[in-house]
Design a protein around this motif. Structure first.
Motif, PDB file in Angstrom:
ATOM      1  N   THR A   1       0.845  -1.194   0.000  1.00  0.00           N
ATOM      2  CA  THR A   1       0.000   0.000   0.000  1.00  0.00           C
ATOM      3  C   THR A   1       0.882   1.245   0.000  1.00  0.00           C
ATOM      4  O   THR A   1       1.746   1.398   0.870  1.00  0.00           O
ATOM      5  N   MET A   2       0.659   2.135  -0.940  1.00  0.00           N
ATOM      6  CA  MET A   2       1.559   3.274  -1.114  1.00  0.00           C
ATOM      7  C   MET A   2       1.487   4.277   0.041  1.00  0.00           C
ATOM      8  O   MET A   2       2.521   4.799   0.490  1.00  0.00           O
ATOM      9  N   LEU A   3       0.285   4.595   0.529  1.00  0.00           N
ATOM     10  CA  LEU A   3       0.138   5.683   1.497  1.00  0.00           C
ATOM     11  C   LEU A   3       0.983   5.492   2.759  1.00  0.00           C
ATOM     12  O   LEU A   3       1.696   6.419   3.160  1.00  0.00           O
ATOM     13  N   PRO A   4       0.943   4.335   3.426  1.00  0.00           N
ATOM     14  CA  PRO A   4       1.778   4.188   4.630  1.00  0.00           C
ATOM     15  C   PRO A   4       3.269   4.318   4.335  1.00  0.00           C
ATOM     16  O   PRO A   4       4.004   4.930   5.120  1.00  0.00           O
ATOM     17  N   PHE A   5       3.718   3.753   3.217  1.00  0.00           N
ATOM     18  CA  PHE A   5       5.130   3.849   2.837  1.00  0.00           C
ATOM     19  C   PHE A   5       5.520   5.293   2.563  1.00  0.00           C
ATOM     20  O   PHE A   5       6.526   5.800   3.077  1.00  0.00           O
ATOM     21  N   SER A   6       4.730   5.981   1.747  1.00  0.00           N
ATOM     22  CA  SER A   6       5.086   7.352   1.380  1.00  0.00           C
ATOM     23  C   SER A   6       5.040   8.273   2.594  1.00  0.00           C
ATOM     24  O   SER A   6       5.839   9.216   2.692  1.00  0.00           O
ATOM     25  N   GLY A   7       4.137   8.003   3.535  1.00  0.00           N
ATOM     26  CA  GLY A   7       4.072   8.816   4.752  1.00  0.00           C
ATOM     27  C   GLY A   7       5.360   8.752   5.549  1.00  0.00           C
ATOM     28  O   GLY A   7       5.870   9.770   6.031  1.00  0.00           O
ATOM     29  N   VAL A   8       5.911   7.550   5.689  1.00  0.00           N
ATOM     30  CA  VAL A   8       7.153   7.376   6.445  1.00  0.00           C
ATOM     31  C   VAL A   8       8.324   8.031   5.727  1.00  0.00           C
ATOM     32  O   VAL A   8       9.089   8.805   6.315  1.00  0.00           O
ATOM     33  N   ILE A   9       8.494   7.739   4.449  1.00  0.00           N
ATOM     34  CA  ILE A   9       9.688   8.200   3.744  1.00  0.00           C
ATOM     35  C   ILE A   9       9.675   9.717   3.546  1.00  0.00           C
ATOM     36  O   ILE A   9      10.730  10.373   3.580  1.00  0.00           O
ATOM     37  N   GLU A  10       8.489  10.295   3.400  1.00  0.00           N
ATOM     38  CA  GLU A  10       8.394  11.753   3.282  1.00  0.00           C
ATOM     39  C   GLU A  10       8.751  12.431   4.600  1.00  0.00           C
ATOM     40  O   GLU A  10       9.400  13.487   4.615  1.00  0.00           O
TER      41      GLU A  10
ATOM     42  N   SER B   1      -0.283  -1.482  -4.615  1.00  0.00           N
ATOM     43  CA  SER B   1      -1.638  -1.990  -4.865  1.00  0.00           C
ATOM     44  C   SER B   1      -2.377  -1.134  -5.880  1.00  0.00           C
ATOM     45  O   SER B   1      -3.342  -1.583  -6.497  1.00  0.00           O
ATOM     46  N   ASN B   2      -1.915   0.117  -6.087  1.00  0.00           N
ATOM     47  CA  ASN B   2      -2.561   0.972  -7.094  1.00  0.00           C
ATOM     48  C   ASN B   2      -1.934   0.811  -8.477  1.00  0.00           C
ATOM     49  O   ASN B   2      -2.298   1.525  -9.416  1.00  0.00           O
ATOM     50  N   GLY B   3      -0.966  -0.118  -8.600  1.00  0.00           N
ATOM     51  CA  GLY B   3      -0.367  -0.412  -9.898  1.00  0.00           C
ATOM     52  C   GLY B   3       0.924   0.320 -10.190  1.00  0.00           C
ATOM     53  O   GLY B   3       1.621  -0.002 -11.155  1.00  0.00           O
ATOM     54  N   THR B   4       1.267   1.308  -9.379  1.00  0.00           N
ATOM     55  CA  THR B   4       2.492   2.066  -9.597  1.00  0.00           C
ATOM     56  C   THR B   4       3.718   1.200  -9.302  1.00  0.00           C
ATOM     57  O   THR B   4       3.743   0.466  -8.311  1.00  0.00           O
ATOM     58  N   GLY B   5       4.742   1.304 -10.155  1.00  0.00           N
ATOM     59  CA  GLY B   5       5.979   0.566  -9.933  1.00  0.00           C
ATOM     60  C   GLY B   5       6.992   1.404  -9.174  1.00  0.00           C
ATOM     61  O   GLY B   5       7.172   2.589  -9.473  1.00  0.00           O
ATOM     62  N   MET B   6       7.649   0.815  -8.192  1.00  0.00           N
ATOM     63  CA  MET B   6       8.665   1.503  -7.402  1.00  0.00           C
ATOM     64  C   MET B   6      10.010   0.823  -7.656  1.00  0.00           C
ATOM     65  O   MET B   6      10.171  -0.372  -7.402  1.00  0.00           O
TER      66      MET B   6
ATOM     67  N   CYS C   1       0.903  -1.125   7.714  1.00  0.00           N
ATOM     68  CA  CYS C   1      -0.254  -1.763   7.100  1.00  0.00           C
ATOM     69  C   CYS C   1      -0.240  -3.263   7.408  1.00  0.00           C
ATOM     70  O   CYS C   1      -0.074  -3.640   8.565  1.00  0.00           O
ATOM     71  N   THR C   2      -0.331  -4.123   6.412  1.00  0.00           N
ATOM     72  CA  THR C   2      -0.411  -5.560   6.679  1.00  0.00           C
ATOM     73  C   THR C   2       0.957  -6.216   6.812  1.00  0.00           C
ATOM     74  O   THR C   2       1.046  -7.435   6.933  1.00  0.00           O
ATOM     75  N   GLY C   3       2.022  -5.425   6.776  1.00  0.00           N
ATOM     76  CA  GLY C   3       3.362  -5.987   6.938  1.00  0.00           C
ATOM     77  C   GLY C   3       3.534  -6.744   8.240  1.00  0.00           C
ATOM     78  O   GLY C   3       4.370  -7.650   8.332  1.00  0.00           O
ATOM     79  N   ALA C   4       2.733  -6.399   9.251  1.00  0.00           N
ATOM     80  CA  ALA C   4       2.815  -7.097  10.538  1.00  0.00           C
ATOM     81  C   ALA C   4       2.523  -8.585  10.384  1.00  0.00           C
ATOM     82  O   ALA C   4       3.011  -9.407  11.170  1.00  0.00           O
ATOM     83  N   TRP C   5       1.709  -8.938   9.390  1.00  0.00           N
ATOM     84  CA  TRP C   5       1.396 -10.351   9.152  1.00  0.00           C
ATOM     85  C   TRP C   5       2.671 -11.135   8.842  1.00  0.00           C
ATOM     86  O   TRP C   5       2.882 -12.240   9.343  1.00  0.00           O
TER      87      TRP C   5
ATOM     88  N   ALA D   1       2.681  -0.042  12.569  1.00  0.00           N
ATOM     89  CA  ALA D   1       1.654   0.974  12.331  1.00  0.00           C
ATOM     90  C   ALA D   1       0.525   0.333  11.541  1.00  0.00           C
ATOM     91  O   ALA D   1       0.754  -0.514  10.674  1.00  0.00           O
ATOM     92  N   ALA D   2      -0.696   0.753  11.820  1.00  0.00           N
ATOM     93  CA  ALA D   2      -1.873   0.058  11.303  1.00  0.00           C
ATOM     94  C   ALA D   2      -2.103   0.258   9.812  1.00  0.00           C
ATOM     95  O   ALA D   2      -2.752  -0.559   9.170  1.00  0.00           O
ATOM     96  N   GLY D   3      -1.577   1.313   9.234  1.00  0.00           N
ATOM     97  CA  GLY D   3      -1.827   1.578   7.825  1.00  0.00           C
ATOM     98  C   GLY D   3      -2.315   3.003   7.639  1.00  0.00           C
ATOM     99  O   GLY D   3      -2.476   3.758   8.595  1.00  0.00           O
ATOM    100  N   GLY D   4      -2.544   3.387   6.385  1.00  0.00           N
ATOM    101  CA  GLY D   4      -2.996   4.746   6.106  1.00  0.00           C
ATOM    102  C   GLY D   4      -2.017   5.767   6.659  1.00  0.00           C
ATOM    103  O   GLY D   4      -0.799   5.607   6.609  1.00  0.00           O
TER     104      GLY D   4
END
Length: 328
Positions: A18-27, A56-61, A119-123, A169-172
């Motif tokens: 999921t992009m949002l949790p990742f981008s929030g941290v790195i920003e 998940s939105n299709g963007t490649g990193m 996000c779901t990385g805790a799994w 962190a839970a996500g978002g």
């Protein structure tokens, strides 16, 4: 922890993260460097595939390295805890908990890195055994399935959990709150205030804040007794409480409770309760390997046939057919 050397973050990007949790941290890390006028944090992106990870939105990193190539930041030794590994999960995360990924995470932990997830990385951390007897959180949508799959994890519903060398962190946008918490520990509140101001993150949450909106906000109705009844329903899905008892405990008659639900939610209390239980059952079906009877019982159904009938009426498909169409 004020240090003269940059703290180093490694982001493990699982496929369909999921992009949002990742981008929030790195920003937030980028803005910390900008506000401080020097490099407080460094980071790299790694993944099992080694070249590109897809959100998940299709963007490649584009990745800096695969799991087999970890030379990256230089060869100098670093203190224990100076390295932070963050697992970024998303859709179908169970499929990403492969042997190479789990073994790599265990090696990072043995090397002294702080291990975390958004996000779901805790799994994946739980699959690696890195959350046993530890406090953690995961997105509310995955909470029930996670709790059933990993009973040895002390699971919370807060936006983030900092359990020493385990952070989740839970996500978002909760990842922003977690990283601001860590930056505050490293460099103080004044820097965090500057970062939050730049991000327009006007309400920094703590590890005591709940993930979900309040019941009145979620249902769009501010009625104390209605909220009280719904809260009791949500807390008692495995062993449903009768409408008569719900009404009595809320200080009203069954007829009054019925009118209250009809007026504000356009459904009976029984139907609302049923829909809530079926939503939980659907999450368990998609996120766990529990048998149908176990899912039924965990959602308050004593009969698999009754469960299947209600499920089909709600979702247009039997639980048997729907299993396997989604992921954690």
């Amino acid at each position: 922890m004020t240090t003269s050397k940059p703290r180093r973050f490694t982001f493990l990007l699982l496929e369909r993260f999921t992009m949002l949790p990742f981008s929030g941290v790195i920003e937030a890390l980028r803005l910390a460097n900008r506000a401080a006028g020097k490099t407080l944090y460094e980071w790299r992106l790694v993944g099992p595939q080694g070249d590109v990870a897809h959100c998940s939105n299709g963007t490649g990193m584009v990745l800096d390295a695969g799991l087999e190539d970890l030379s990256s930041f230089g060869e100098r030794a670093t203190p224990r805890g100076d390295q932070v590994v963050i697992v970024c999960g998303g859709i179908d995360v169970r499929k990403e908990a492969t042997k190479p990924v789990l073994n790599w995470l265990r090696r990072q932990e043995r090397g002294g890195a702080i291990i975390g997830a958004v996000c779901t990385g805790a799994w994946v951390l739980a699959e690696a055994g890195l959350l046993d007897d530890r406090r953690a959180t995961i997105h509310w949508e995955n909470h029930d399935g996670f709790a059933e799959a990993f009973p040895d994890v002390d699971l919370y519903r807060s936006v983030f959990v900092n359990d020493g060398n385990r952070i989740t962190a839970a996500g978002g946008t909760s990842s922003i709150d977690l990283i601001l918490h860590l930056i505050s520990e490293d460099h103080g509140e004044a820097l965090v205030t500057q970062i939050a101001d730049q991000m327009l993150h006007t309400a920094i949450r703590s590890d005591q804040d709940d993930q979900r909106l309040s019941i009145p906000t979620r249902i769009g109705v501010r009625h104390p007794r209605l909220s009280e009844v719904i809260a009791r329903m949500e807390a008692n899905l495995e062993e449903p409480i009768s409408p008569a008892k719900l009404a009595a405990d809320a200080g009203m008659s069954t007829r009054q409770l019925e009118r209250l639900f009809r007026r504000y939610l356009n459904r009976s209390p029984k139907r609302y309760y049923m829909e809530t239980r079926l939503a939980r059952a659907r999450n368990l079906l998609m996120q766990t390997q529990m048998s149908m009877i176990e899912v039924a019982l965990a959602s308050g159904f004593s009969s698999p046939s009754h469960f299947s009938k209600c499920y089909r009426a709600r979702y247009g498909s039997t639980p048997y057919r729907e299993r396997g169409t989604g992921g954690a």
